[in-house]
Design a protein around this motif. Structure first.
Motif, PDB file in Angstrom:
ATOM      1  N   GLU A  57       0.823  -1.208   0.000  1.00 34.74           N
ATOM      2  CA  GLU A  57       0.000   0.000   0.000  1.00 34.74           C
ATOM      3  C   GLU A  57       0.862   1.265   0.000  1.00 34.74           C
ATOM      4  OE1 GLU A  57      -3.072  -0.282  -0.455  1.00 34.74           O
ATOM      5  OE2 GLU A  57      -4.100  -1.676   0.866  1.00 34.74           O
ATOM      6  N   SER A  60      -0.177   4.180  -2.253  1.00 32.88           N
ATOM      7  CA  SER A  60      -1.575   4.623  -2.193  1.00 32.88           C
ATOM      8  C   SER A  60      -1.672   6.003  -1.559  1.00 32.88           C
ATOM      9  CB  SER A  60      -2.403   3.617  -1.394  1.00 32.88           C
ATOM     10  OG  SER A  60      -2.336   2.332  -1.972  1.00 32.88           O
ATOM     11  N   SER A 297      -5.470   1.571  -0.650  1.00 33.88           N
ATOM     12  CA  SER A 297      -6.050   1.633  -1.993  1.00 33.88           C
ATOM     13  C   SER A 297      -7.557   1.448  -1.984  1.00 33.88           C
ATOM     14  CB  SER A 297      -5.397   0.571  -2.884  1.00 33.88           C
ATOM     15  OG  SER A 297      -5.517  -0.714  -2.298  1.00 33.88           O
ATOM     16  N   THR A 457      -1.976  -2.186  -6.047  1.00 31.58           N
ATOM     17  CA  THR A 457      -2.598  -0.857  -6.057  1.00 31.58           C
ATOM     18  C   THR A 457      -3.179  -0.543  -7.432  1.00 31.58           C
ATOM     19  OG1 THR A 457      -1.045  -0.087  -4.366  1.00 31.58           O
ATOM     20  CG2 THR A 457      -2.182   1.597  -5.656  1.00 31.58           C
TER      21      THR A 457
END
Length: 472
Positions: A57, A60, A297, A457
């Motif tokens: 992540e 993100s 995300s 993502t």
């Protein structure tokens, strides 16, 4: 002042009593558990892996990692309630109260998932480019019209008040009291140390808080849990009888013994649920504020990560405390000794002064981390009311209040903040029930697309575009 104190105590007793918050918090947790198909049970393994192992992540949107968001929420949640609150529940409701703490934690995981999901789903980017979210935003943005705005405003006001009381004054007082009793440190010295340490962390904002808690919180929990496990190993022959007593007394009540005056099943339920909620804060809305800053995300992912916070707090830390108290046999000394019951239990099993020292240091660490977590909750709640211009003044005042809490006994403020802490939950719980349909619909759709939480993502972004979602 005495009259005001009595009024606050009465109102607090009503709000936290068996007819308002307790059934509403517990009922909401059960309702969301059913509607979400027992999400806390069927996804727990994946959620823990995603929280502590996955690193996909990083690119993100958000200000801190989902792990840092989790530890920030844990910092605010794992506190004195995990040590003293559990002892109070058992000292009044008997060993059976621990069973109802477990029930509260298990259904509360669904509430924690829901509020964290909504925190990310309806977060906004502020004037400094940082993410802001929580009940003060999702109540207003998710529920149309004046009603949603009133709920959001009410939550923000009570959250700011609670941040200075439950999240600051009382915690600072606990730090100073334990440093004085264990090491003979003058409260004024403790106050100055906290003023400097808290101020230096808060000036860096959520990124600074996230860095500190990500390193600090796991360490403090591990130290306490290892100490508790050592006690349980030494008391291993008493564990089966202790578990039998916990499950039996949860449905039959506990007879009077020693200094314990006896308790019926309703008292076990009332104190178990009340202290369980006070410990893990599921349904309070506070953890959603930290979750909203996370790099993630999709709201489902951060909701699942945040849900593990309640599991760690209640099923692990609280269980350790409760079993240590019951297995060592100190639970029946009476309510007056609840404040030192956990320390007495550790001391009864561990050699020398090790037991009392572990508990005292844990209280200091837990309380200090709670101050850091709640500083962010209060700041973001105030920002939703007055904008970013209130950030720096809030941080300065919050830091100064920690010094006051360390050096002055403020029972009136404690009562007022306890009431505010309960009142901030009411608008949030109403919002969770109203918005539950949206949460269920989007959760089911996402988990059908990414059941193992392994999507990249880019893959999640493509899925979101195909859904026509504009949650960011």
């Amino acid at each position: 002042m005495e009259t005001l104190q009595n009024v606050l105590n009465t109102l607090g007793g009503i709000v936290w009593g068996p007819f308002v918050l307790i059934p509403l918090l517990l009922g909401t947790g059960f309702y969301l558990t059913i509607r979400l198909g027992g999400i806390q049970f069927r996804t727990l393994g994946r959620s823990l892996r995603h929280a502590f192992v996955d690193k996909n992540e990083a690119e993100s949107d958000g200000d801190i990692s989902n792990y840092q968001a989790l530890t920030t929420a844990l910092a605010a949640t794992v506190g004195v309630g995990n040590i003293v609150g559990v002892a109070t529940a058992i000292s009044v409701g008997g060993p059976g109260a621990l069973f109802w703490i477990w029930v509260t934690g298990l259904v509360g995981m669904a509430s924690k998932y829901t509020e964290a999901f909504l925190g990310v789903r309806f977060r906004v980017t502020d004037s400094k480019g940082e993410q802001s979210g929580g009940p003060q935003y999702y109540l207003k943005r998710g529920i149309p019209g004046t009603f949603g705005k009133v709920l959001a405003f009410s939550f923000a006001i009570f959250a700011v008040i609670a941040s200075f009381g439950i999240g600051n004054l009382t915690q600072a007082n606990a730090v100073a009291a334990n440093l004085e009793s264990t090491f003979g440190l003058d409260p004024w010295v403790s106050g100055v140390l906290m003023f400097v340490l808290i101020g230096s962390v808060l000036l860096g904002g959520i990124k600074s808080i996230g860095r500190i808690t990500s390193a600090f919180v796991p360490m403090m929990i591990v130290i306490y849990v290892i100490g508790g496990i050592l006690v349980l190993i030494l008391q291993i022959d008493t564990i089966p009888a202790a578990l039998a007593m916990i499950f039996t007394d949860a449905f039959t009540g506990t007879a009077a013994t020693g200094g314990f005056v006896g308790a019926g099943i309703m008292l076990a339920i009332q104190f178990g649920v009340a202290r369980g909620i006070f410990s893990n804060e599921s349904g309070m809305g506070s953890a959603a504020i930290a979750a909203s800053a996370a790099k993630t995300s999709h709201p489902v992912r951060q909701g699942l990560v945040s849900m593990t916070q309640t599991f760690i707090d209640t099923i692990i830390v609280v269980t350790i405390t409760g079993l240590v108290i019951v297995t060592t046999g100190v639970w029946d000394v009476g309510r007056e000794a609840a404040g030192t019951m956990t320390a007495d239990a550790f001391s009864a099993a561990l050699p020398g002064e090790w037991g009392g020292t572990i508990v005292s240091l844990s209280i200091v660490f837990f309380a200090f981390s709670t101050i850091l977590g709640w500083s962010y909750y209060g700041e973001r709640s105030l920002e939703s009311l007055v904008g970013r211009k209130g950030t720096i003044p809030y941080r300065l005042i919050f830091t100064a209040v920690a010094f006051i809490g360390a050096t002055v006994q403020l029972e009136l403020v404690w009562s007022f903040a306890d009431l505010a802490n309960g009142l901030m939950a009411l608008p949030n719980l109403i919002g969770l029930l109203i918005l539950s349909g949206l949460v269920v619909r989007e959760t089911n759709a996402y988990l059908k697309f990414d059941p193992k939480l392994r999507a990249s993502t880019e893959e999640v972004a493509a899925y979101m575009r195909a859904q026509g979602s504009d949650w960011k």
